[in-house]
Design a protein around this motif. Structure first.
Motif, PDB file in Angstrom:
ATOM      1  N   ASP A 179     -20.118  27.346 -20.633  1.00 20.97           N
ATOM      2  CA  ASP A 179     -19.363  27.151 -21.862  1.00 20.97           C
ATOM      3  C   ASP A 179     -18.140  28.065 -21.988  1.00 20.97           C
TER       4      ASP A 179
ATOM      5  N   LYS B 125     -10.669  29.701 -24.962  1.00 18.89           N
ATOM      6  CA  LYS B 125     -10.884  30.469 -26.203  1.00 18.89           C
ATOM      7  C   LYS B 125     -11.113  31.932 -25.836  1.00 18.89           C
TER       8      LYS B 125
ATOM      9  N   LYS C 183     -17.225  19.687 -20.249  1.00 18.05           N
ATOM     10  CA  LYS C 183     -16.406  20.542 -21.116  1.00 18.05           C
ATOM     11  C   LYS C 183     -14.914  20.362 -20.786  1.00 18.05           C
TER      12      LYS C 183
ATOM     13  N   ARG D 285     -13.107  18.237 -30.004  1.00 15.01           N
ATOM     14  CA  ARG D 285     -13.723  19.415 -29.367  1.00 15.01           C
ATOM     15  C   ARG D 285     -14.814  20.026 -30.251  1.00 15.01           C
TER      16      ARG D 285
ATOM     17  N   LEU E 145     -18.577  20.420 -29.534  1.00 14.48           N
ATOM     18  CA  LEU E 145     -19.143  21.531 -28.756  1.00 14.48           C
ATOM     19  C   LEU E 145     -19.729  22.602 -29.672  1.00 14.48           C
ATOM     20  N   ASN E 146     -19.484  22.461 -30.969  1.00 15.56           N
ATOM     21  CA  ASN E 146     -20.064  23.413 -31.933  1.00 15.56           C
ATOM     22  C   ASN E 146     -21.368  22.911 -32.522  1.00 15.56           C
TER      23      ASN E 146
END
Ligand code: GLY
Length: 348
Positions: A123, A129, A213, A227, A230-231
């Motif tokens: 991840d 990020k 990803k 996106r 992905l949370n």
């Protein structure tokens, strides 16, 4: 992005070849420096590269502006300039911290991500990020800064403590549950082998997670739409982590968050009962928690989840797929979460 068993050696060869003459600054926490960092920096030097190893004390609590400043002071002392390459060798904390260091050093120099934890491999290392935490805010200061390359050597997972390994599996489950039903089926079928850290299987799974990803990030680099899937699990997970005083690992909080968020969605008729059962069973099979640990007060979780509102324009949002492996259609995969009505009863 290179995934393999033994790919650390390939990373050395590639860095030496592509960055001859430039300063390669390897950033690791003290633990990873002892296990891999020193040897890695020495191999770079043996290959003819100019390299330095910069270390900081291990732990999420060190992902701060102070640590970043200290590393910057070191860069000054090492004479690092605009031609520096930062190599982040370590877990999620190192990737975030060193990535942010690279993002701002001389207004941005390349970063190479070499994740050594499962969480970072599947991840954190991919997607750009980078950030440090403030006392009142996880990842409060940071930047998007895409890595020049990512090298995931599953052999590094041999030295990962069991608790961290299992915590990393939570992000694998998240990826599969949110975006890939076939991967989810593979995890169910091979849960025991995964617990044993079967390296062939890990290569396959890490590669798959990175491919997924990569696709999501390419479609929404700045996290303004799809996106957000992905949370999945992370709205609740962040509140849980805070309520535990960061004693829960991020991945452990994600495991519980996945179940609680899927339960909220199920109660609204937005996630199938059968898939909720599969999700819980898989997490248990992988040795992960699925409910609120006794040591965490439900009231603290509610308070922290509510605080999220302030940072998100008055509405807490969460992202759950329509079913296992299938994100909701439409530009925004998130839904509002009524903390009192939807979440609090599940914590009682
Ligand atoms: N870890 C979630 C993301 O990169 O968007």
């Amino acid at each position: 992005v290179v995934v393999g068993s033994g790919s650390l050696a390939l990373a050395v060869r590639s860095l030496v070849r592509t960055h001859a003459g430039r300063l390669l600054v390897v950033v690791s926490d003290a633990r990873v420096a002892r296990l891999y960092g020193r040897r890695f920096a020495e191999s770079l030097a043996r290959g003819g590269a100019r390299s330095r190893l910069l270390t900081f004390p291990a732990g999420e609590r060190r992902k701060t502006r102070e640590t970043k400043s200290r590393l910057e002071d070191r860069l000054v002392r090492e004479g690092a300039g605009r031609d520096t390459i930062v190599v982040a060798l370590g877990g999620g904390v190192t990737g975030d911290l060193a990535g942010f260091l690279a993002a701002t050093w001389h207004r941005g120099v390349p970063v190479v991500q070499i994740p050594t934890s499962l969480l970072a491999m599947v991840d954190a290392a991919l997607g750009g990020k980078t950030a440090v935490d403030l006392p009142g805010g996880k990842n409060a200061v940071g930047a998007f800064h895409q890595p020049e390359s990512v090298w995931a050597d599953v052999r590094c997972l041999r030295t990962l403590p069991d608790r961290d390994y299992r915590a990393g599996l939570a992000e694998v489950v998240k990826t599969a549950a949110a975006l890939d039903a076939t991967l989810f089926g593979l995890l169910e079928a091979r849960a025991a082998a995964l617990r044993r850290r079967d390296e062939r299987l890990l290569e396959r799974i890490v590669a798959r997670c990175l491919a997924i990803k990569g696709r999501v990030v390419a479609a929404d680099e700045r996290d303004s739409g799809p996106r957000a899937i992905l949370n999945f699990g992370h709205t609740v997970a962040h509140a849980l982590e805070g309520a535990s005083g960061f004693r829960l690992r991020h991945g452990e909080a994600v495991a519980i968050g996945l179940v609680l968020e899927a339960r909220v969605a199920r109660a609204r008729g937005a996630f199938p009962e059968r898939d909720l059962g599969r999700l819980e069973r898989l997490l248990v099979a992988l040795g992960l928690p699925t409910s609120l640990p006794r040591a965490i007060a439900a009231g603290d979780v509610v308070r922290l989840a509510r605080r999220d509102k302030k940072t998100r324009g008055g509405v807490v949002r969460y992202a759950v797929p329509a079913r296992i492996g299938r994100p909701r259609t439409g530009p925004d995969p998130t839904e509002p979460l009524d903390v009192e009505r939807d979440l609090a009863p599940l914590l009682a």
